[in-house]
Enzyme design. Structure first.
Site, short mmCIF file in Angstrom:
data_model
loop_
_atom_site.label_atom_id
_atom_site.label_comp_id
_atom_site.label_asym_id
_atom_site.label_seq_id
_atom_site.Cartn_x
_atom_site.Cartn_y
_atom_site.Cartn_z
N CYS A 166 -12.34 22.26 -56.90
CA CYS A 166 -13.74 22.42 -57.31
C CYS A 166 -14.05 23.81 -57.84
O CYS A 166 -15.19 24.08 -58.24
CB CYS A 166 -14.66 22.08 -56.16
SG CYS A 166 -14.41 20.39 -55.56
N HIS A 306 -22.23 28.00 -54.69
CA HIS A 306 -21.42 26.79 -54.80
C HIS A 306 -22.10 25.65 -54.04
O HIS A 306 -22.06 24.50 -54.48
CB HIS A 306 -20.03 27.05 -54.22
CG HIS A 306 -19.13 25.87 -54.26
ND1 HIS A 306 -18.64 25.33 -55.43
CD2 HIS A 306 -18.60 25.11 -53.25
CE1 HIS A 306 -17.86 24.29 -55.16
NE2 HIS A 306 -17.82 24.13 -53.84
N GLU A 317 -21.03 29.74 -46.74
CA GLU A 317 -21.48 30.48 -47.91
C GLU A 317 -22.77 31.25 -47.62
O GLU A 317 -22.94 32.39 -48.10
CB GLU A 317 -21.67 29.55 -49.10
CG GLU A 317 -21.96 30.30 -50.40
CD GLU A 317 -21.97 29.43 -51.63
OE1 GLU A 317 -21.93 29.98 -52.74
OE2 GLU A 317 -22.02 28.18 -51.48
N LYS A 335 -26.74 21.86 -57.53
CA LYS A 335 -26.11 20.58 -57.26
C LYS A 335 -27.10 19.52 -56.77
O LYS A 335 -26.75 18.34 -56.70
CB LYS A 335 -24.96 20.76 -56.27
CG LYS A 335 -23.76 21.50 -56.87
CD LYS A 335 -22.58 21.55 -55.91
CE LYS A 335 -21.36 22.17 -56.57
NZ LYS A 335 -21.48 23.62 -56.76
N HIS A 340 -22.17 17.08 -57.40
CA HIS A 340 -20.97 17.93 -57.40
C HIS A 340 -20.03 17.43 -58.49
O HIS A 340 -19.42 16.37 -58.37
CB HIS A 340 -20.29 17.89 -56.05
CG HIS A 340 -19.22 18.93 -55.88
ND1 HIS A 340 -18.89 19.83 -56.89
CD2 HIS A 340 -18.40 19.22 -54.84
CE1 HIS A 340 -17.92 20.61 -56.46
NE2 HIS A 340 -17.60 20.27 -55.23
N PHE A 400 -11.02 22.66 -52.35
CA PHE A 400 -9.97 22.24 -51.43
C PHE A 400 -8.71 23.08 -51.67
O PHE A 400 -8.44 23.51 -52.80
CB PHE A 400 -9.65 20.76 -51.64
CG PHE A 400 -10.63 19.81 -51.00
CD1 PHE A 400 -11.72 20.26 -50.29
CD2 PHE A 400 -10.45 18.44 -51.12
CE1 PHE A 400 -12.62 19.38 -49.69
CE2 PHE A 400 -11.33 17.55 -50.53
CZ PHE A 400 -12.41 18.02 -49.81
#
Length: 412
Positions: A166, A306, A317, A335, A340, A400
């Site tokens: 991502c 993010h 975050e 988002k 996403h 990931f």
């Protein structure tokens, strides 16, 4: 030794092209994002599954966009070509604006041609080998989107594909920045693309318990930083940005949306899917990006987070942002409007960040209603866009495998 940031040529973003669930052009996507309009809804492609909704790029017509050329392309490639054409047009690039041998393409994707693999496997299982498309492999290869953009525009510079889950779109922009600084290219088309709203990908993420299951209200399911967040919602699309040296842009009468000042990347080296709970790797990438940009944390006025709407990721975050910037910096996650978009997310968010800088407008965090008492009290923009000058901004991406990538952008 890396040269000091101030001695380098400024790199500017002169063109933006997008295909997103919020809109099929950069203008429509920006308008919807600033309005906080969520387009998540039930998706017939996911009917009968545990999570039957997504953020779809509704209305995207591959045949209308590409005609007969659409057949050899997986959807992730079609998204990329459409976004690249729009970005080049937006930058007012013409055949005499560049030397094709000095123009590069760098695209990120997390999953690549997943639709092609899945469709052709079903054909193989149901109908046998004779029914499998002879172009299955070239349709599905991760690098084919960048290669097709290069073919479409007759570009002979480096054609690269990066895959950092991502964080891929952000990694692509950082790689493009390095190519321009190294003098290997004069112009780079960089961004990310993803078309992974498929039954298999959705089911895989759902089995990980990564997706929101708020099926009764899909439009409000993606809730970055909100106390009620329960997972992300899949999105799809692409964003491509035109990057060039400021002096070259000025020579052809282009000012640019924003400067791309710095880039940092790191690995958590912690877990296959979970972020380091202390955020060590993300902090390293963020500090690298600030150092590369030659700016201090106190100069940053906006963070495009993010924040995917997962309980653990958003918490890590939020603590990272507070630890580096304190609680006064403006923070948003887009988002809630786009979902996403996986490998395309970082590129879309970098484009939104550049538009925030150019227009002095920070989009709201859609669906944020209730502050999480377990999170730091950071300044989350919500309820409507915020009109404020943005001189230096940060755009975070995490993925990931412990992939961390951060960009620093500044006003022109």
């Amino acid at each position: 030794m890396t040269a000091p940031a101030q001695s380098r040529s400024d790199i500017v973003i002169t063109g933006i092209g997008m295909v997103t669930p919020a809109g099929l052009t950069s203008g429509s996507a920006w308008t919807a994002t600033c309005a906080g309009l969520s387009g998540a809804m039930e998706d017939p492609r996911l009917a009968g599954l545990g999570v039957p909704f997504s953020y779809a790029a509704t209305g995207f017509d591959a045949q209308q966009e590409h005609g007969g050329e659409a057949h050899p392309m997986d959807l992730f490639t079609r998204f990329a070509v459409t976004a690249a054409r729009a970005a080049v047009a937006d930058a007012s690039m013409t055949d005499d604006s560049w030397d094709p041998s000095r123009v590069g393409v760098v695209l990120g994707t997390g999953i690549g041609g997943q639709r092609a693999w899945q469709e052709q496997w079903l054909r193989l299982a149901d109908l046998g080998p004779h029914a499998v498309d002879a172009l299955t492999v070239p349709k599905a290869l991760d690098n084919i989107a960048a290669g097709t953009v290069a073919c479409d525009m007759g570009l002979h510079g480096p054609s690269l594909t990066v895959s950092t889950a991502c964080a891929s779109g952000t990694t692509a922009l950082g790689t493009a920045l390095d190519l321009l600084r190294a003098g290997r290219c004069d112009v780079v088309l960089a961004g990310g693309t993803e078309a992974a709203v498929t039954p298999l990908v959705s089911t895989g993420f759902n089995r990980l318990k990564a997706l929101s299951r708020r099926s009764e209200d899909p439009a409000r399911a993606s809730r970055p930083f909100d106390a009620g967040r329960d997972g992300f919602v899949l999105g799809e699309g692409a964003a491509v940005l035109v990057l060039e040296r400021a002096e070259d842009a000025q020579a052809r009468g282009r000012r640019g949306y924003a400067r791309l000042l710095g880039y940092g990347a790191s690995s958590d080296a912690h877990h296959l899917t979970a972020p380091d709970p202390e955020g060590h790797g993300a902090r390293l990438a963020l500090r690298q990006a600030l150092a590369d940009a030659g700016v201090g944390a106190s100069e940053v006025t906006f963070v495009n987070a993010h924040a995917t709407s997962t309980p653990q990721g958003d918490a890590v975050e939020a603590r990272l942002i507070e630890g580096i910037f304190g609680t006064e910096v403006a923070v948003t996650s887009t988002k809630g409007v786009t979902g996403h978009m996986l490998g395309a997310a970082g590129a879309v968010e970098a484009a939104f960040t550049a538009l925030s800088i150019e227009q002095g407008l920070i989009p709201p965090t859609a669906n944020f209603e209730t502050a999480d008492p377990d999170l730091p009290d950071i300044d989350i923009v919500h309820g409507g866009p915020r009109h404020t000058p943005v001189s230096v901004a940060v755009s975070n991406s995490f993925g990931f495998g412990g992939q961390n990538a951060v960009l620093v952008l500044g006003s022109v």
